[in-house]
Design an enzyme around this catalytic site. Sequence first.
Site, PDB file in Angstrom:
ATOM      1  N   THR A 167      29.014   1.149  25.168  1.00 26.90           N
ATOM      2  CA  THR A 167      28.640  -0.266  25.214  1.00 26.90           C
ATOM      3  C   THR A 167      29.099  -0.960  23.942  1.00 26.90           C
ATOM      4  OG1 THR A 167      26.660   0.204  26.515  1.00 26.90           O
ATOM      5  CG2 THR A 167      26.714  -1.906  25.438  1.00 26.90           C
ATOM      6  N   ASP A 198      21.235  -0.816  31.702  1.00 30.60           N
ATOM      7  CA  ASP A 198      20.496  -1.868  31.001  1.00 30.60           C
ATOM      8  C   ASP A 198      21.359  -3.072  30.639  1.00 30.60           C
ATOM      9  OD1 ASP A 198      21.762   0.094  29.140  1.00 30.60           O
ATOM     10  OD2 ASP A 198      21.153  -1.411  27.661  1.00 30.60           O
ATOM     11  N   THR A 218      22.453  -0.636  23.014  1.00 28.04           N
ATOM     12  CA  THR A 218      23.422   0.384  23.424  1.00 28.04           C
ATOM     13  C   THR A 218      22.692   1.703  23.615  1.00 28.04           C
ATOM     14  OG1 THR A 218      25.265   1.753  22.630  1.00 28.04           O
ATOM     15  CG2 THR A 218      23.992   0.611  20.941  1.00 28.04           C
TER      16      THR A 218
END
Length: 306
Positions: A167, A198, A218
């Site tokens: 991420t 997420d 992250t």
Amino acid sequence: MKPSLIVHGGAWAIPDEFVEDCRAGCRRALEAGWEILARGGSALDAVEAAIVVLEDDPVFDAGTGSHLNREGRVELDAIVMDGKSLKAGAVAVVERVRNPIRLARKVLESCEHMMLVGAGAEQFAVEQGLPVCDPEELVIERERAAWRRCREGAHSWEHHFGHEGGTVGAVALDREGNVVAGTSTGGTCCKRPGRVGDSPLVGCGCYADVQAGGVSCTGWGEAIMKIVMAKTAVDYLRHSAAAHPAQQAAAPHAAASACVRLLAERAGGRGGLILLDRDGRPGFAFNTPRMAYGYVAPDGSFVVSP
Ligand code: GLY
């Protein structure tokens, strides 16, 4: 208001041989975002510019170079959230958009909804004049080889050079006092097609509120979602804004550290986060071996993860 910027390239077990590439990527992302903020540009432009740099850098799990899903395809998720309006634009499971953060911004600014997924998101990209690409253009040989190794034996994060839930993200404060946060990811390696973590979810992978601050997360999405980590961090910042001024300087790091503790203790998760409080003070924390990050110090110099 003095502008501020923080970026990350994921919390993961970054191998020694990738550390310099991660540092260079974070520095380039800071340059792209800071050039905009320093001349009075908007936090939204800065976050988009910084994340585009990180998405285009194949060392990170976002955009080009993302992990492949079980079927050997890249599926991308991204979000950007405006701290003034509390409106977000998010996209998930897109396969033909090179820079999903650009599409997320289009959703933020030009769509009656806050989140679009899959074919509907790609159709919106075309309507908005964003170029679509061949999905194969997002696949790099390192990830194709890792995917093959997982298929030949069993899936293992070791085949993915320490990445499990990479991420990238950025949070910016502009001269007008607006706080914007953004997050973009290829998700977890060998994920089931259609899996969403997420990252593109408001409050989980990203949150921004000018009254408190902005956050990008992250790590392992299934755990981060359990504690709604980005909103939890902003709530910590909100409470600390009422604290004695002497305690406020330490509040961003305290908020980030508290979230990572909660992630481990309550959800058994690993990951990290970056944040700015409403005055632009940076904070970060992680419980993985390393996290790639960078921020602009008060004297304007760039501080990048070791
Ligand atoms: N944090 C990235 C993901 O789990 O998708």
